[in-house]
Design an enzyme around this catalytic site. Structure first.
Site, PDB file in Angstrom:
ATOM      1  N   PHE A 180      60.463  26.495  66.789  1.00  0.00           N
ATOM      2  CA  PHE A 180      60.563  25.315  67.655  1.00  0.00           C
ATOM      3  C   PHE A 180      60.595  24.050  66.814  1.00  0.00           C
ATOM      4  O   PHE A 180      60.194  24.035  65.646  1.00  0.00           O
ATOM      5  CB  PHE A 180      59.423  25.278  68.680  1.00  0.00           C
ATOM      6  N   CYS A 181      61.090  22.980  67.440  1.00  0.00           N
ATOM      7  CA  CYS A 181      61.172  21.671  66.796  1.00  0.00           C
ATOM      8  C   CYS A 181      61.156  20.626  67.905  1.00  0.00           C
ATOM      9  O   CYS A 181      60.785  20.927  69.037  1.00  0.00           O
ATOM     10  CB  CYS A 181      62.431  21.569  65.935  1.00  0.00           C
ATOM     11  N   THR A 182      61.552  19.415  67.612  1.00  0.00           N
ATOM     12  CA  THR A 182      61.465  18.339  68.601  1.00  0.00           C
ATOM     13  C   THR A 182      62.374  18.585  69.801  1.00  0.00           C
ATOM     14  O   THR A 182      61.925  18.617  70.942  1.00  0.00           O
ATOM     15  CB  THR A 182      61.813  16.990  67.956  1.00  0.00           C
TER      16      THR A 182
END
EC number: 1.14.-.-
Length: 248
Positions: A180-182
């Protein structure tokens, strides 16, 4: 009220300069501010402005078949978080420098926010496998918040991720890994690279942290999500940590 948007699309762009010029002209016409990166692999946008103007800009952009399915994430602020409009042409819309992680050649499987929330509640995926959430963001961003129990890495830039992940490979072998990331762009490349590197148990979180906040709230998440503008970070209700008048 200012509408803030984050969007990206991996798609072949034959002439990045022409697209960049068109985006700049339309954004200026609609008095939008923010940053846009254009590359042969696609487009990455962070734009803010009045609701009507934001709507008109994205209506123009999505009239192009290449961007018709682009997902746009929205949040609100009282003030404009960007000082100016910047449109740049780059080798990549998110720098990773890996030939084995091109989203133009395919896409890693994804998990929706709603399904991930259920997995977090159960402590495992639907097949009973243990769950590892892999934060692909920089240490500076992680300091503001991340998912509970996530694997975080001491990296300063995205290109450092492969080396930093190497010591953890053995521990991930029997788990379902959700990167996951922004907003989804980094975890999309990270998941592809991990698959190409022999990990067949990797998923990406659809829409990233902001998509998770938007769809299911903050369950399982601790803190805020760092953003690269003057809002600094957003809480699970997508409210900014800083919402100041730049002109004051």
């Amino acid at each position: 009220m200012i509408i803030n948007t984050a969007a990206y699309q991996f798609v072949t762009i034959q002439d990045p300069q022409t697209l960049a010029d068109g985006v700049r002209a339309q954004a200026e016409q609609h008095a939008l501010k923010g940053s846009v990166l254009v590359a042969e692999e696609g487009i990455n946008l962070f734009l803010a402005g009045a609701a009507e103007q934001i709507g008109a800009f994205y209506a123009w952009l999505q009239a192009d078949a290449r961007f018709a399915q682009m997902r746009i994430k929205y949040s609100e602020s009282a003030h404009q978080p960007f000082a100016r409009l910047k449109v740049k042409i780059k080798p990549e819309i998110i720098s990773f420098r890996r030939d084995d992680a091109s989203p133009l050649q395919g896409r890693a499987p994804s998990v929706t926010p709603a399904v991930l929330r259920e997995w977090l509640r159960n402590g495992q995926d639907d097949r009973g496998r243990p769950l590892v959430l892999l934060d692909t963001r920089n240490a500076q961003e992680v300091a503001y918040g991340t998912f509970q129990g996530a694997l975080t890495l001491p990296i300063d830039k995205f290109t450092d991720l492969p080396g930093a992940l190497e010591p953890h490979r053995g521990a991930l072998a029997d788990a379902t890994v959700v990167s996951f990331c922004t907003g989804g762009i980094r975890c999309e490349k990270a998941a592809l690279w991990m698959q190409a590197d022999g990990m067949d148990n990797v998923l990406q979180l659809e829409g990233g942290i902001l998509g998770y906040f938007e769809e299911v709230g903050g369950e399982g998440y601790e803190g805020r999500c760092f953003v690269f503008d003057e809002r600094v970070a957003l809480d699970p209700e997508l409210k900014p940590l800083v919402d100041a008048d730049r002109t004051a």
